[in-house]
Design an enzyme around this catalytic site. Sequence first.
Site, PDB file in Angstrom:
ATOM      1  N   LYS A   1       0.836  -1.208   0.000  1.00 36.35           N
ATOM      2  CA  LYS A   1       0.000   0.000   0.000  1.00 36.35           C
ATOM      3  C   LYS A   1       0.870   1.257   0.000  1.00 36.35           C
ATOM      4  CE  LYS A   1      -1.809   1.429   4.094  1.00 36.35           C
ATOM      5  NZ  LYS A   1      -1.484   2.813   4.485  1.00 36.35           N
ATOM      6  N   ASN A   2       1.801   1.328   0.942  1.00 39.38           N
ATOM      7  CA  ASN A   2       2.540   2.580   1.107  1.00 39.38           C
ATOM      8  C   ASN A   2       3.551   2.832  -0.011  1.00 39.38           C
ATOM      9  OD1 ASN A   2       1.005   3.126   3.300  1.00 39.38           O
ATOM     10  ND2 ASN A   2       2.522   2.487   4.825  1.00 39.38           N
TER      11      ASN A   2
ATOM     12  N   CYS B   1      -6.006  12.803  12.820  1.00 43.37           N
ATOM     13  CA  CYS B   1      -5.819  11.385  12.542  1.00 43.37           C
ATOM     14  C   CYS B   1      -6.389  10.623  13.731  1.00 43.37           C
ATOM     15  CB  CYS B   1      -4.332  11.110  12.379  1.00 43.37           C
ATOM     16  SG  CYS B   1      -3.919   9.374  12.407  1.00 43.37           S
TER      17      CYS B   1
ATOM     18  N   ARG C   1      -0.295  14.097  13.479  1.00 43.06           N
ATOM     19  CA  ARG C   1       0.599  13.643  12.406  1.00 43.06           C
ATOM     20  C   ARG C   1       0.915  14.867  11.557  1.00 43.06           C
ATOM     21  NH1 ARG C   1      -1.693   8.399   9.533  1.00 43.06           N
ATOM     22  NH2 ARG C   1       0.368   8.415   8.579  1.00 43.06           N
TER      23      ARG C   1
ATOM     24  N   ASP D   1       3.716   0.127  12.197  1.00 43.53           N
ATOM     25  CA  ASP D   1       2.524  -0.459  11.566  1.00 43.53           C
ATOM     26  C   ASP D   1       2.314  -1.921  11.951  1.00 43.53           C
ATOM     27  OD1 ASP D   1       2.111   1.983  10.396  1.00 43.53           O
ATOM     28  OD2 ASP D   1       3.003   1.435   8.474  1.00 43.53           O
TER      29      ASP D   1
ATOM     30  N   ARG E   1      -9.005  -0.491   3.748  1.00 44.30           N
ATOM     31  CA  ARG E   1      -8.115   0.567   3.266  1.00 44.30           C
ATOM     32  C   ARG E   1      -6.728   0.009   2.941  1.00 44.30           C
ATOM     33  NH1 ARG E   1      -7.846   5.984   6.660  1.00 44.30           N
ATOM     34  NH2 ARG E   1      -6.293   6.245   5.032  1.00 44.30           N
TER      35      ARG E   1
HETATM   36  N1  EPU Z   1       6.615  13.868  11.472  1.00 46.55           N
HETATM   37  C1  EPU Z   1       6.789  15.176  11.842  1.00 46.55           C
HETATM   38  N2  EPU Z   1       6.637  16.131  10.870  1.00 46.55           N
HETATM   39  C2  EPU Z   1       6.350  15.821   9.580  1.00 46.55           C
HETATM   40  C3  EPU Z   1       6.178  14.470   9.219  1.00 46.55           C
HETATM   41  C4  EPU Z   1       6.328  13.517  10.200  1.00 46.55           C
HETATM   42  O1  EPU Z   1       7.050  15.492  12.997  1.00 46.55           O
HETATM   43  O2  EPU Z   1       6.253  16.745   8.747  1.00 46.55           O
HETATM   44  C5  EPU Z   1       6.777  12.812  12.497  1.00 46.55           C
HETATM   45  C6  EPU Z   1       5.479  12.048  12.744  1.00 46.55           C
HETATM   46  O3  EPU Z   1       4.656  12.709  13.686  1.00 46.55           O
HETATM   47  C7  EPU Z   1       5.973  10.714  13.231  1.00 46.55           C
HETATM   48  C8  EPU Z   1       7.287  10.528  12.458  1.00 46.55           C
HETATM   49  O4  EPU Z   1       7.652  11.816  11.987  1.00 46.55           O
HETATM   50  O5  EPU Z   1       6.272  10.773  14.599  1.00 46.55           O
HETATM   51  C9  EPU Z   1       7.194   9.579  11.283  1.00 46.55           C
HETATM   52  O6  EPU Z   1       6.086   9.928  10.455  1.00 46.55           O
HETATM   53  P1  EPU Z   1       6.144   9.725   8.868  1.00 46.55           P
HETATM   54  O7  EPU Z   1       6.170  11.047   8.219  1.00 46.55           O
HETATM   55  O8  EPU Z   1       7.252   8.777   8.575  1.00 46.55           O
HETATM   56  O9  EPU Z   1       4.746   9.049   8.593  1.00 46.55           O
HETATM   57  P2  EPU Z   1       3.877   9.186   7.297  1.00 46.55           P
HETATM   58  O10 EPU Z   1       4.723   9.397   6.113  1.00 46.55           O
HETATM   59  O11 EPU Z   1       2.752  10.108   7.546  1.00 46.55           O
HETATM   60  C10 EPU Z   1       4.021   6.662   6.685  1.00 46.55           C
HETATM   61  C11 EPU Z   1       3.057   5.546   6.439  1.00 46.55           C
HETATM   62  C12 EPU Z   1       2.385   5.149   7.737  1.00 46.55           C
HETATM   63  C13 EPU Z   1       3.471   4.709   8.721  1.00 46.55           C
HETATM   64  C14 EPU Z   1       4.515   5.826   8.892  1.00 46.55           C
HETATM   65  C15 EPU Z   1       5.685   5.420   9.760  1.00 46.55           C
HETATM   66  C16 EPU Z   1       2.350   6.015   4.183  1.00 46.55           C
HETATM   67  C17 EPU Z   1       1.276   6.414   3.258  1.00 46.55           C
HETATM   68  N3  EPU Z   1       2.047   5.991   5.477  1.00 46.55           N
HETATM   69  O12 EPU Z   1       3.254   7.724   7.215  1.00 46.55           O
HETATM   70  O13 EPU Z   1       1.558   4.032   7.433  1.00 46.55           O
HETATM   71  O14 EPU Z   1       2.898   4.423   9.977  1.00 46.55           O
HETATM   72  O15 EPU Z   1       5.026   6.216   7.595  1.00 46.55           O
HETATM   73  O16 EPU Z   1       6.341   4.330   9.227  1.00 46.55           O
HETATM   74  O17 EPU Z   1       3.448   5.688   3.747  1.00 46.55           O
HETATM   75  C18 EPU Z   1      -0.202   2.546   7.804  1.00 46.55           C
HETATM   76  O18 EPU Z   1       0.102   1.976   6.743  1.00 46.55           O
HETATM   77  O19 EPU Z   1      -1.027   2.040   8.616  1.00 46.55           O
HETATM   78  C19 EPU Z   1       0.408   3.819   8.128  1.00 46.55           C
HETATM   79  C20 EPU Z   1      -0.093   4.634   9.027  1.00 46.55           C
END
Ligand code: EPU
Length: 421
Positions: A22-23, A116, A121, A305, A397
Amino acid sequence: MDKFVITGGKKLSGTIEISGAKNASLALMPASILAHGKAKLFNTPELNDVFTMLKLMKHLGVEGSFSNHVMELDTSRINNLIAPYEHVKKMRASVYVLGPLLTKFGEAKVSLPGGCAWGPRPINLHLEGLKKMGAEIDLEEGYIIAKAKRLHGAKINFDVSSVGATGNLLMAAVLAKGTTVINNAAIEPEITNLVDYLIKMGAKIYGANTTCLTIEGVDELQPCSIETIPDRIEAGTMLIAAAITGGSITINNISSMLLEAVLSKLEDSGCTISSSSNRIELKAPDSSIKPKDVSTAAFPGFPTDMQAQWTAYMTLANGASTVTDTIYLDRFKHVPELQRLGADISVNENSAVIRGVKKLVGAKVMSTDLRASASLVLAGLAAKGKTEVLRVYHLDRGYQRIEEKLKALGADISRVEGTEY
Ligand code: EPU
């Protein structure tokens, strides 16, 4: 809303194949915007989040078709640079269109994702990075309004490793003027899949698979095709399904390299595992499940995850364990539902202490988010009697027809289409 009805207690065993990640798909699809023409994404999973991204891209003017796990996207007639709230509120990953639209067309208006299910997030790293690359960014009426004649290269140092910010800035940087360096870049396999795709399109990216990516912007990219990697979280979930029910499973199409941290914890808990570059076999513990602590971390650490699924597994361990989520501090919505099945868990800040019980007993439980729902299904498979998991649209999803894969392994699970909330 559909629900799952599960009669627990069946040992799952057999062989399955895992769907595409998915991701990875959620990044590969918007990356296609960067080139002008027809892209083909193989092994794309049939998931609601993928359908949501496809809808959003069609809204932008992309022509798309999707069958037999092949997604074809024609990006030559994009005529709308607005990602509206209706789409973005359904799925945070919609924000991935920001980088590609801005760098290719010089502007983009993308709704802020909002809240969220499990706490904050933020997307500050995405926005700060784009500003460093010369974007003018305003927040108005719930929208990010971004403009830049042409983005320029910049040095970006992330305070925390972020999958989404790495992906977004990478996509922005490939068409920017000059060189961008991203330090503390995410190295999740889905990001590596994206890097491979961008390189195939003609991007100049150095340091693939490392935490320091150097991108030399080019003037244009060519559309091409890519194979989506298998979903390591789906694989991990199915491995726990076998482990928690005392069964055995072979997954035929995934490398153990994608989930070393999970495999090593499963082995510590008493499972027997053998694996190769394209296969994983697991046999559940012979006697009891040994309690094992986990603490989530960015790749190659234990994935957040998989945290909820591990928590479900540990509810039946022979002793107490602690699960700590260092990525998301409030991702424990599954705990009160697992307690309804008889689990003994207490949560303190970002840690859960799980005291293993002799048995779980089926009950009605409510899905609250994707991975929480997966943990409830796992617990239901091991519980005595009937478990009903409500609101399985959360599962849809991110898991492609999980009930069919579980049934193929011998689970007694069925989907009931209905309106029960
Ligand atoms: N963070 C910040 N600022 C930002 C972005 C992130 O502080 O601008 C922090 C977040 O709060 C968190 C950490 O950085 O503590 C990591 O977040 P990340 O940005 O890596 O998460 P994401 O890109 O929003 C993706 C996956 C998530 C998965 C996370 C962590 C996708 C579409 N989603 O989310 O997947 O949990 O990385 O590995 O790639 C899921 O599949 O169930 C899911 C939630």
